[in-house]
Design a protein around this motif. Structure first.
Motif, mmCIF file in Angstrom:
data_model
loop_
_atom_site.group_PDB
_atom_site.id
_atom_site.type_symbol
_atom_site.label_atom_id
_atom_site.label_comp_id
_atom_site.label_asym_id
_atom_site.label_seq_id
_atom_site.Cartn_x
_atom_site.Cartn_y
_atom_site.Cartn_z
ATOM 1 N N LEU A 72 9.079 -16.781 -1.541
ATOM 2 C CA LEU A 72 9.777 -15.731 -0.808
ATOM 3 C C LEU A 72 11.281 -15.873 -1.036
ATOM 4 O O LEU A 72 11.791 -16.986 -1.131
ATOM 5 C CB LEU A 72 9.466 -15.845 0.687
ATOM 6 C CG LEU A 72 7.978 -15.781 1.045
ATOM 7 C CD1 LEU A 72 7.764 -16.145 2.500
ATOM 8 C CD2 LEU A 72 7.414 -14.400 0.753
ATOM 9 N N MET A 79 11.117 -13.815 6.475
ATOM 10 C CA MET A 79 10.226 -12.954 5.701
ATOM 11 C C MET A 79 8.998 -12.520 6.490
ATOM 12 O O MET A 79 8.528 -11.400 6.345
ATOM 13 C CB MET A 79 9.793 -13.654 4.411
ATOM 14 C CG MET A 79 10.948 -13.937 3.445
ATOM 15 S SD MET A 79 11.938 -12.474 3.025
ATOM 16 C CE MET A 79 10.731 -11.496 2.130
ATOM 17 N N ALA A 85 7.949 -7.224 3.952
ATOM 18 C CA ALA A 85 7.462 -8.485 3.384
ATOM 19 C C ALA A 85 6.139 -8.908 4.004
ATOM 20 O O ALA A 85 5.239 -9.398 3.303
ATOM 21 C CB ALA A 85 8.512 -9.582 3.582
#
Length: 343
Positions: A72, A79, A85
């Motif tokens: 990530l 995230m 995401a």
């Protein structure tokens, strides 16, 4: 208190009077033994507290771990709270779970994937990492790599046509050459500050979705013969409400006040709409707003946001499928425009 004995395959086989291979088969190849014989061996092992051959050692010998590291671009905490995401992670995990593969979340803030490379089958990287060293490690690792929303040489990738989508959404927001435009950009600069952008650093437009979207906006602005003032592009460092609100307030108090806001995410657009409402202005009569992403909150807002809907769950599904299939394709998934009441 007497310490509990730590059994190995060899010592447990000696203890119950069978070969190493027989114990191994009882756990890993049951077809090699009769049902009765296997149950006897497993019962003896259980009684002595032996749960089977060391899985880590087996994985190291075979080179297969059934674990994928999801890299990530930010902290894991950030995230998993970001709706775009988190939808991507949902898509990835849905495919991996079906294939009995575990998911390891790895923060791209780290500069070294080699710390986990020996214990995973490969990497799915969501969004371009901020540091070039990590990108180079992904490019050169012998492990399988799939990237999402950016591309590196010789690796599978998945994404949408960000420049084309941004061009289309900008043309919906801009109505005439007399419009006054502000662009609320996301990570246009390598900076932790919410600030105006006067000069953009040289960058590979293929490695940054933000720069691709800016290219799309600029293409529409040029085509429609609209003047974009030099001080009307903002950098927002993270896709969070409080950062976006700072940029929105600066834009909306500029003179002359813009009547079109091109927002690089729906979260930014939502912050802008909140500030517009607080100022007593009307949407879309006084100010038109467009977003990007198509998150549920944008579709439920008042007014609903005209935005680019990219299916982030599907993007995650495709990234995981490319990994499982050991593919090397570059795949573009479709997007569509959600026509809301914000422009």
């Amino acid at each position: 208190m007497k310490n509990k004995k730590v059994w190995t395959l060899k010592s447990i086989a000696n203890e119950i009077g069978v070969s190493n291979a027989t114990v191994s088969n009882a756990f890993n190849r049951p077809d090699q033994l009769s049902k009765k014989r296997r149950e006897e061996i497993l019962a003896s092992c259980q009684k002595l507290g032996y749960s089977g051959p060391n899985k880590a050692a087996q994985s190291l010998r075979s080179g297969k771990f059934n674990i994928v590291a999801l890299v990530l671009p930010d902290s894991v905490e950030y995230m998993i709270t970001d709706p775009v995401a988190s939808d991507f992670v949902k898509g990835v995990s849905s495919v991996l779970e079906k294939n009995k593969v575990s998911l390891l979340l790895f923060s791209g803030i780290s500069e070294n994937i080699n710390s986990v490379a020996d214990f995973v089958d490969g990497f799915i990287c969501y969004g371009s990492p901020r540091n070039s060293e990590l990108i180079e490690q992904l490019r050169t690792t012998a492990k399988k790599v799939v990237t999402a929303d950016f591309d590196i040489d010789r690796k599978a990738s998945v994404g949408i046509e960000n420049e084309k989508a941004a061009y289309e959404i900008a043309k919906l927001g801009i109505h005439s050459k007399d419009d006054d435009i502000a662009i609320l950009g996301l990570r246009l600069l390598d900076s932790s500050l919410t600030c105006r952008v006067y000069d953009l650093p040289n960058s590979d437009s293929q490695s940054s979705i933000s720069h691709q979207r800016l290219n799309g906006y600029n293409k529409a602005i040029k085509e429609l013969n609209v003047n974009l003032r030099a001080d009307r592009v903002w950098n927002i460092p993270e896709n969070k409400h409080h950062f976006a609100l700072i940029a929105a307030r600066e834009a909306l108090t500029s003179i002359p006040r813009p009547n079109v806001l091109l927002c690089m995410s729906d979260l930014i657009a939502l912050a802008a709409i909140k500030e517009i409402n607080a100022m007593g202005l009307q949407i879309p009569e006084d100010i038109r707003v467009v977003g990007f992403d198509g998150i549920d909150e944008a579709l439920r807002s008042t007014p609903s946001i005209t935005t680019v809907h990219q299916n982030n769950v599907k993007k995650g599904v495709k990234a995981a499928e490319l990994f499982i299939e050991r593919a090397t394709d570059s795949v573009m998934i479709p997007y569509h425009i959600e026509h809301g009441g914000s422009c």
